[in-house]
Design an enzyme around this catalytic site. Sequence first.
Site, mmCIF file in Angstrom:
data_model
loop_
_atom_site.group_PDB
_atom_site.id
_atom_site.type_symbol
_atom_site.label_atom_id
_atom_site.label_comp_id
_atom_site.label_asym_id
_atom_site.label_seq_id
_atom_site.Cartn_x
_atom_site.Cartn_y
_atom_site.Cartn_z
ATOM 1 N N ASP A 13 0.741 -1.200 -0.123
ATOM 2 C CA ASP A 13 -0.030 -0.007 -0.046
ATOM 3 C C ASP A 13 0.714 1.272 0.018
ATOM 4 O O ASP A 13 0.339 2.183 0.617
ATOM 5 C CB ASP A 13 -0.740 -0.088 1.137
ATOM 6 N N GLY A 15 1.636 2.841 -2.600
ATOM 7 C CA GLY A 15 1.260 3.784 -3.926
ATOM 8 C C GLY A 15 2.004 3.353 -4.998
ATOM 9 O O GLY A 15 2.157 4.165 -5.927
ATOM 10 N N LYS A 16 2.240 2.150 -5.056
ATOM 11 C CA LYS A 16 2.903 1.505 -6.300
ATOM 12 C C LYS A 16 2.276 1.730 -7.695
ATOM 13 O O LYS A 16 2.848 2.061 -8.752
ATOM 14 C CB LYS A 16 3.315 0.103 -6.173
ATOM 15 N N GLY A 40 -4.115 -4.600 -4.240
ATOM 16 C CA GLY A 40 -4.998 -3.734 -4.932
ATOM 17 C C GLY A 40 -4.174 -2.254 -5.234
ATOM 18 O O GLY A 40 -3.765 -1.499 -4.346
ATOM 19 N N HIS A 41 -4.054 -1.977 -6.660
ATOM 20 C CA HIS A 41 -3.410 -0.956 -7.046
ATOM 21 C C HIS A 41 -4.266 0.175 -7.595
ATOM 22 O O HIS A 41 -5.023 -0.036 -8.455
ATOM 23 C CB HIS A 41 -2.170 -1.192 -8.290
ATOM 24 N N GLN A 218 2.441 -5.950 -2.986
ATOM 25 C CA GLN A 218 2.560 -6.338 -1.600
ATOM 26 C C GLN A 218 3.813 -5.143 -1.313
ATOM 27 O O GLN A 218 4.185 -4.224 -1.930
ATOM 28 C CB GLN A 218 2.782 -7.521 -1.181
ATOM 29 N N ARG A 296 -10.388 -2.809 4.418
ATOM 30 C CA ARG A 296 -10.218 -2.790 6.044
ATOM 31 C C ARG A 296 -9.542 -1.586 6.315
ATOM 32 O O ARG A 296 -8.557 -1.079 5.695
ATOM 33 C CB ARG A 296 -9.113 -4.073 6.335
ATOM 34 N N PRO A 297 -9.758 -0.878 7.657
ATOM 35 C CA PRO A 297 -8.994 0.347 7.860
ATOM 36 C C PRO A 297 -7.371 -0.305 8.110
ATOM 37 O O PRO A 297 -7.101 -1.208 8.696
ATOM 38 C CB PRO A 297 -9.315 0.469 9.384
#
Length: 405
Positions: A13, A15-16, A40-41, A218, A296-297
């Site tokens: 996460d 920011g790839k 999730g990108h 990841q 999810r937070p």
Amino acid sequence: MPATLTLGAQWGDEGKGKIVDRLARGADLVVRFQGGANAGHTLVVDGTSTVLHLVPSGVLTPGCCNVIGPGCVVDPLALLEEMEMLRCRGIEVSPRNLVLSGGSHLVLPFHHKLDRAEGGAIGTTGRGIGPCYADRARRLGVRAGTIPAGEFPEALQRLAAHYDLHHGGVMGERALGRGERESLRLAAARLAPHIADTTPLLADAIARDAKVLYEGAQGTLLDLDHGTYPFVTSSSTTIGGALTGGGVYVEFRRRIGVVKAYTTRVGNGPFPTEEAGEVGDLLRRSGGEFGATTGRPRRCGWLDLPLLEHAIRVNGFTEIALTKLDVLTGIDPIPVAIEADALGHRRYRELEGWQEPIRGCDDMASLPAACKAYVSFIEERLGVPATLVSTGPGRDEIIERCPAW
Ligand code: IMP
């Protein structure tokens, strides 16, 4: 031409997606080499946000070929859904610009069930990733190449029968129901034109000097070997994974570690600089830190230089891409972990914050002095330059300090 590698330097996460989308402009190929729909990108173009899970982030760039390499695990149903979502938005997805390696392994419905049943302690994404990689390691997996070879129904049957015979099915039921078999058969037929041996394709591209960009999913601290085991994912998220999971030898002249200006993590496991209280809430709200895959937070905390030093040792980063710097606007002072003692406790340095908004700044000179000093401090401590500095979510909200290619 040597390839460019982008990897997450933290727990994912970072920011790839945005960085890869940026570098993909001008690239001939973008290659995913590990992971699956656990990623999730998020790409924001002209105010429209696109979340990609399996399709490489070069898909928004016309003319760019996107390769899902042999190190990936692919849920055929999720991939088709994502391809459909892109097509509905008028984005080309054809066998010309999306190629799936025959060596990649297929995530099947019972992998999801097992993951949801077993993954709680780790806090997995529930996308079947661990069970699918486990079947691969047990040499029971079903590879995408069985589809064009006409061997998919038998391979599927073999694996399902193994679960039924040796484990009494999955969660008390037969591993695969008739409906699931049928939807997999239909999905396989639709994916078939996209499946190929990607090793010669990539090797030829590299030999003819194509611009090739590798997109990690990841992050380094989630690597099966070099991360915070057992609170990790089941693939090699680091540079070694790019070579085995991409399937060709290639020299990565630019090895870009994507670093968020603070730290986040989803799922369980150690997080030395975590801020569990109000400060964590503030970072979560300002940074929109909710999982792109699961919603999810995310757990939030300060930048952790000892962790980044580890990521640099593992991956040999030549540079970093610093993201979400704008989220720190208004926080003063900004603590940064600079050292870890033998027990892993962090020692912090407090850096001066800034109040001025930085979104829209397109060169370092227009950043507030304290913001520039924050970037310089990180560069000096890590011994690598921040060649890309992201100042907002949009495609153009970025300071590029060297040409992409
Ligand atoms: P899995 O990859 O679903 O098996 O989950 C293993 C661990 O990796 C969990 O802590 C997940 O939250 C984390 N994880 C997996 N994919 C991502 C990602 O794309 N970003 C951040 N964390 C991830």
